[in-house]
Structure formats: C-alpha cells, structure tokens
Design an enzyme around this catalytic site. Structure first.
Site, PDB file in Angstrom:
ATOM      1  N   HIS A 127       1.072  -1.106   0.083  1.00 35.61           N
ATOM      2  CA  HIS A 127       0.022   0.044   0.005  1.00 35.61           C
ATOM      3  C   HIS A 127       0.998   1.160   0.010  1.00 35.61           C
ATOM      4  CE1 HIS A 127      -2.757   2.797   1.692  1.00 35.61           C
ATOM      5  NE2 HIS A 127      -3.764   2.106   1.474  1.00 35.61           N
ATOM      6  N   ASP A 204       2.715  -4.640   8.021  1.00 36.14           N
ATOM      7  CA  ASP A 204       1.520  -3.761   7.971  1.00 36.14           C
ATOM      8  C   ASP A 204       0.481  -4.926   7.994  1.00 36.14           C
ATOM      9  OD1 ASP A 204      -0.752  -2.590   6.882  1.00 36.14           O
ATOM     10  OD2 ASP A 204       0.421  -1.861   5.205  1.00 36.14           O
ATOM     11  N   GLN A 207      -4.749  -5.244   6.984  1.00 36.18           N
ATOM     12  CA  GLN A 207      -5.860  -6.160   6.579  1.00 36.18           C
ATOM     13  C   GLN A 207      -5.825  -7.604   7.012  1.00 36.18           C
ATOM     14  OE1 GLN A 207      -8.181  -5.164   4.735  1.00 36.18           O
ATOM     15  NE2 GLN A 207      -7.185  -3.109   3.538  1.00 36.18           N
ATOM     16  N   LYS A 230     -10.373   0.001  10.255  1.00 42.52           N
ATOM     17  CA  LYS A 230     -10.747  -1.308   9.375  1.00 42.52           C
ATOM     18  C   LYS A 230     -11.017  -2.369  10.192  1.00 42.52           C
ATOM     19  CE  LYS A 230      -7.432   0.044   5.995  1.00 42.52           C
ATOM     20  NZ  LYS A 230      -8.028   0.434   5.020  1.00 42.52           N
ATOM     21  N   CYS A 373      -4.694   2.455  -3.748  1.00 45.40           N
ATOM     22  CA  CYS A 373      -3.443   2.778  -3.246  1.00 45.40           C
ATOM     23  C   CYS A 373      -2.355   1.919  -3.180  1.00 45.40           C
ATOM     24  CB  CYS A 373      -3.727   3.172  -1.544  1.00 45.40           C
ATOM     25  SG  CYS A 373      -4.764   4.513  -1.338  1.00 45.40           S
TER      26      CYS A 373
HETATM   27  N1  7TS Z   1      -1.982  -0.506   4.688  1.00 43.27           N
HETATM   28  C1  7TS Z   1      -2.865  -1.655   4.046  1.00 43.27           C
HETATM   29  C2  7TS Z   1      -2.786  -3.115   3.858  1.00 43.27           C
HETATM   30  C3  7TS Z   1      -4.248  -0.952   3.517  1.00 43.27           C
HETATM   31  O1  7TS Z   1      -5.134  -1.877   3.161  1.00 43.27           O
HETATM   32  C4  7TS Z   1      -4.257   0.396   3.980  1.00 43.27           C
HETATM   33  C5  7TS Z   1      -5.528   0.955   3.630  1.00 43.27           C
HETATM   34  C6  7TS Z   1      -3.475   0.969   4.777  1.00 43.27           C
HETATM   35  C7  7TS Z   1      -2.192   0.568   4.890  1.00 43.27           C
HETATM   36  C8  7TS Z   1      -3.689   2.539   5.118  1.00 43.27           C
HETATM   37  O2  7TS Z   1      -4.551   2.586   6.110  1.00 43.27           O
HETATM   38  P1  7TS Z   1      -4.809   4.074   6.813  1.00 43.27           P
HETATM   39  O3  7TS Z   1      -6.094   3.714   7.747  1.00 43.27           O
HETATM   40  O4  7TS Z   1      -3.557   4.429   7.438  1.00 43.27           O
HETATM   41  O5  7TS Z   1      -5.291   4.919   5.781  1.00 43.27           O
HETATM   42  N2  7TS Z   1      -6.291   0.426   2.686  1.00 43.27           N
HETATM   43  C9  7TS Z   1      -7.507   0.964   1.987  1.00 43.27           C
HETATM   44  C10 7TS Z   1      -8.020   0.110   0.939  1.00 43.27           C
HETATM   45  O6  7TS Z   1      -7.578  -1.074   0.446  1.00 43.27           O
HETATM   46  N3  7TS Z   1      -9.039   1.050   0.428  1.00 43.27           N
HETATM   47  O7  7TS Z   1      -9.045   2.155   0.981  1.00 43.27           O
HETATM   48  C11 7TS Z   1      -8.032   2.050   2.214  1.00 43.27           C
END
Ligand code: 7TS
Length: 419
Positions: A127, A204, A207, A230, A373
């Site tokens: 990401h 990371d 997910q 999430k 992303c």
């Molecule tokens: N890493 C992964 C694997 C992610 O899926 C996401 C967000 C992030 C980092 C960043 O998360 P944040 O909360 O710091 O923004 N993924 C997604 C997605 O798949 N669609 O919208 C956000």
C-alpha cells in the site's frame, strides 16, 4: 423433533450494525467495501456517545474525577489492544492516528539511524502507506529500496526475497495481507530470515488484524501497525506495536505535551513508553472505542471470524468463476476458501471498473474501483485499475448473490454496447 437451522455468524451479528439496515438507491445496502473501512457495531457507537455524554475530559492531566475516568478508559483500551495482539507489555502499544502515521513514526524515528547504501526490502504489493515513507527516508539518508516481486500465482516471492536479502539489509517492511491481491504473506518465514541477517521487520497488518488471530510474540515481528477503522473502531485511531527495547532506543517522533518528563527552556527529558510517542492530546474517545471494538471482536472470536470469512470467500470465488469475462487477481482460495483473504480484486474484460462500480451502486452494492492505493502493483500487473469486493463477518451469502447477479447484468449491458 423440531429442527432449527443454526444461524450463520452474519445472521447472529447483523443487528449489531445499524448502518447495514438501510436502502441505498432504493435497494437494500450490500456493503462490500470492508477493506477500505469496516462498519461499526452499537457497542462502539455507544462507547463514543457515553464518553462525550458522561466523562469527556483530557487524559493524564487532571486529578479531577472525570479526567481520572477518561485516563483509566484510555489506558484500559491500550491493555485491550495489547492483549488482542498478544504484546508482551502494554508499553509496546503506541496509539497513532492510523497505520499510515505508525509507519511514518518508525520511518522518522528509527529510520534516522540509516546511512547511505543501507538497504530496505519492500514488496511490489505494498500500500502507498508502506512505500512513500520509505521513499522519503531513502531520499533523506541515501538508503536503497529493493522490491520483492510476485510468484506465478501472484503471491509474495519468498525465493526471490531470499536472493535480495544480505548483510546490507537493515529493514524488511511488508504487508501481512495484501489489500489488492488478498494473499496472506508468509510473515513468519520472512521475519525468521530477516533476523538471521540482523534486519528489523515491520508488518503492515491493516488487512489481517481485523480478520484473523494475530500474535506478535509468535510472529516475532519488530513492529506491527494497524488502523482501528478497519476493525470496527472509529477513524482517527490506529496503533503501532513495537518490541520494548527497540521502542526505547528510538528517538521521539513529534514533540509537545504528554511526551515529556521534565521541560527546561533549552532542553527536555522524555516520558517513558508509550507516552514518549504520543505527543499532544490524543484521540481519546476513538481510542476508548477501539478498546470496545477489540472487546466486540474478541467476544465473537477471531478464529470464528476467520473460518466464517474463509467459507464466504470460497463462495465468492466460486460464483466469480462462473463469469467468463472475470479475471481475479492474487491466489485462488484453497479448500474451504482458506489460503487467501476475504476480498476479490477483479477486472471484467474491457468494462471500466468505475462503470461496474457505478452500476453496482445503483443496485445498492458498494464496492471499490481504482488502484486501492497500490498503484505500483497495478502497473506491475498491467492493470490500470481493478474493481474490488471485500468482505466482513457480517456479510451474507445472499449479499454475494445480489452482487454476482448485478455484476453479470452490468457485464451483459456493457457487452451489448461494445459488440
Ligand atoms: N496498509 C494496507 C494494507 C491497507 O489496506 C491500508 C488502507 C493502509 C495500509 C492504510 O491505512 P490508513 O488507515 O492508514 O489509511 N487500505 C485501503 C483500501 O484498501 N482501500 O481504502 C483504504
């Protein structure tokens, strides 16, 4: 004898999520954008409300009753998160705004150790959150980024990783579960190999934490990051797990109130962990609500969530396989839907993913279209963009049926225009 069919997990929990019970564009909402953000159960919504109605107050500052109550709840949430990922100590959990901020914290603080020629290994499936902070660090320090590519089944190429790693490698930072490919990376092996070379590993887990049991001690990662939103918690709260000695050795990221011990006009000493990394008034209500989300998920059981979602994933992929125009990305599920995460990124011939998403939205079905992303990954896969349906434990087989029926109609509709 009366026979009562046992309720599925989704049937048991759906009433906990008020947002799911509405119509969108005149049709019952089918929310399949859980990888972007999950929905929130009543327990979390009530926790936010209770905080503001009953004990809204700043933490760690006042001796008055409300402040003590807010501090207890805020620090209690830290205990819950620590237990949820099996951290050895509550001091190993730092609250951040989200996973992105947690990665930036490590890149700024620990990253300042790096020197010209030091190597950082990432993968092509990261990401942007787990790519840009390291690009910025490489620009600042002269460190070099190296990338693990994909196997034929579009998974993390462990053999190539073994050929990339060397004594020059100082850091391996990779995703546990890809938000686009849905593959579950062999983090245990990656970490063991990296440690043999003395490299640190950041996982990371955005997910994975919401969908499967996570044990940071068993994994032996040096850092792990996740976003609350999430995992049934509000936006604006996430966390960094880091091994205690490592976090102790790292300089502060942001300076200000809360992160200090003694302050003089020309210098200061810093607070012990985790406060050293929590400058300023934190997202108090959100952190407490993250604690409630953890209670909620633990109450169901992460094993149960993983098993149910795997079964649902198997069903989703079976249905997608019936549509000849669909090309899915990442590995196919193995027996009983296991072996990959509960999401499917796909393309449908020449139909633009945004058009698919728009038609699905008209039928009340929320999916995501774009590069999620992971633009470099899409470039690697030679796909401009993909559509993505991502599941949660509150999704049902019936919802997948609605999604598949509408998807088929959309493909037929565009097929009739193109042909
Ligand atoms: N890493 C992964 C694997 C992610 O899926 C996401 C967000 C992030 C980092 C960043 O998360 P944040 O909360 O710091 O923004 N993924 C997604 C997605 O798949 N669609 O919208 C956000």
């Amino acid at each position: 004898m009366t026979f009562t069919k046992e309720k599925t997990l989704a049937e048991q929990v759906r009433l906990d999520f008020p947002i799911l019970h509405q119509e969108v564009n005149g049709k019952p909402l089918v929310y399949l954008d859980n990888a972007a953000t999950s929905q929130k159960p009543m327990l979390v919504l009530n926790t936010l409300r209770d905080y503001y109605e009953q004990y809204n107050s700043n933490v760690h500052r006042g001796v008055h009753t409300l402040s003590a109550k807010a501090t207890d709840a805020y620090e209690g949430a830290r205990d819950k998160v620590a237990a949820f990922v099996n951290a050895a100590s509550r001091q190993e959990i730092v609250f951040t705004r989200n996973a992105t901020e947690a990665i930036n914290l490590v890149a700024y603080s620990w990253g300042s150790n790096l020197q010209q020629g030091d190597e950082i290994i990432l993968s092509v499936m990261e990401h942007h959150s787990n790519l840009i902070p390291w690009q910025m660090l490489a620009q600042r320090t002269g460190a070099v980024l190296k990338f693990v590519e994909l196997t034929e089944t579009e998974e993390f190429n462990l053999e190539q990783f073994k050929s990339l790693i060397s004594d020059k490698t100082k850091l391996v930072s990779t995703v546990h579960v890809s938000n686009t490919l849905g593959c579950i990376n062999p983090v245990q092996e990656i970490i063991a190999i990296a440690h043999k070379y003395g490299a640190k590993v950041l996982i990371d887990a955005c997910q994975s934490v919401p969908h499967m049991p996570i044990d940071v001690q068993q994994m032996d990662c040096d850092w792990l990051v996740a976003s609350g939103h999430k995992m049934c918690a509000p936006t604006g709260i996430g966390f960094l797990y880091g091994k205690l000695d490592l976090l102790r050795s790292m300089p502060p990221f942001l300076g200000g109130g809360e992160m200090i011990a003694d302050v003089f006009l020309d210098h200061a000493t810093y607070a012990d962990l985790p406060n050293k990394f929590e400058a300023g008034t934190p997202a108090i209500a959100e952190a407490i609500a993250l604690g409630a989300a953890v209670d909620y998920l633990s109450g169901i059981g992460m094993d149960k969530i993983y098993t149910y979602e795997a079964e649902l994933t198997g069903y989703l992929f079976e249905q997608l396989a019936q549509i000849p125009e669909i090309r899915t990305y990442g590995p196919l599920p193995k027996v009983a839907g296991l072996g990959r995460a509960a999401l499917a990124a796909f393309t449908a011939g020449d139909v633009h993913p945004h058009d698919l998403s728009t038609i699905l939205d008209q039928a009340g079905v929320a999916i995501r279209a774009g590069h999620h992303c992971t633009q470099p990954l899409h470039r690697y896969l030679v796909a401009q963009s993909t559509a993505r349906a991502s599941l949660s434990f509150y999704n049902t087989h019936e919802e997948i049926d609605v999604f598949i029926t509408t998807l088929k109609e959309a493909i037929d509709f565009f097929g009739s225009i193109f042909n």
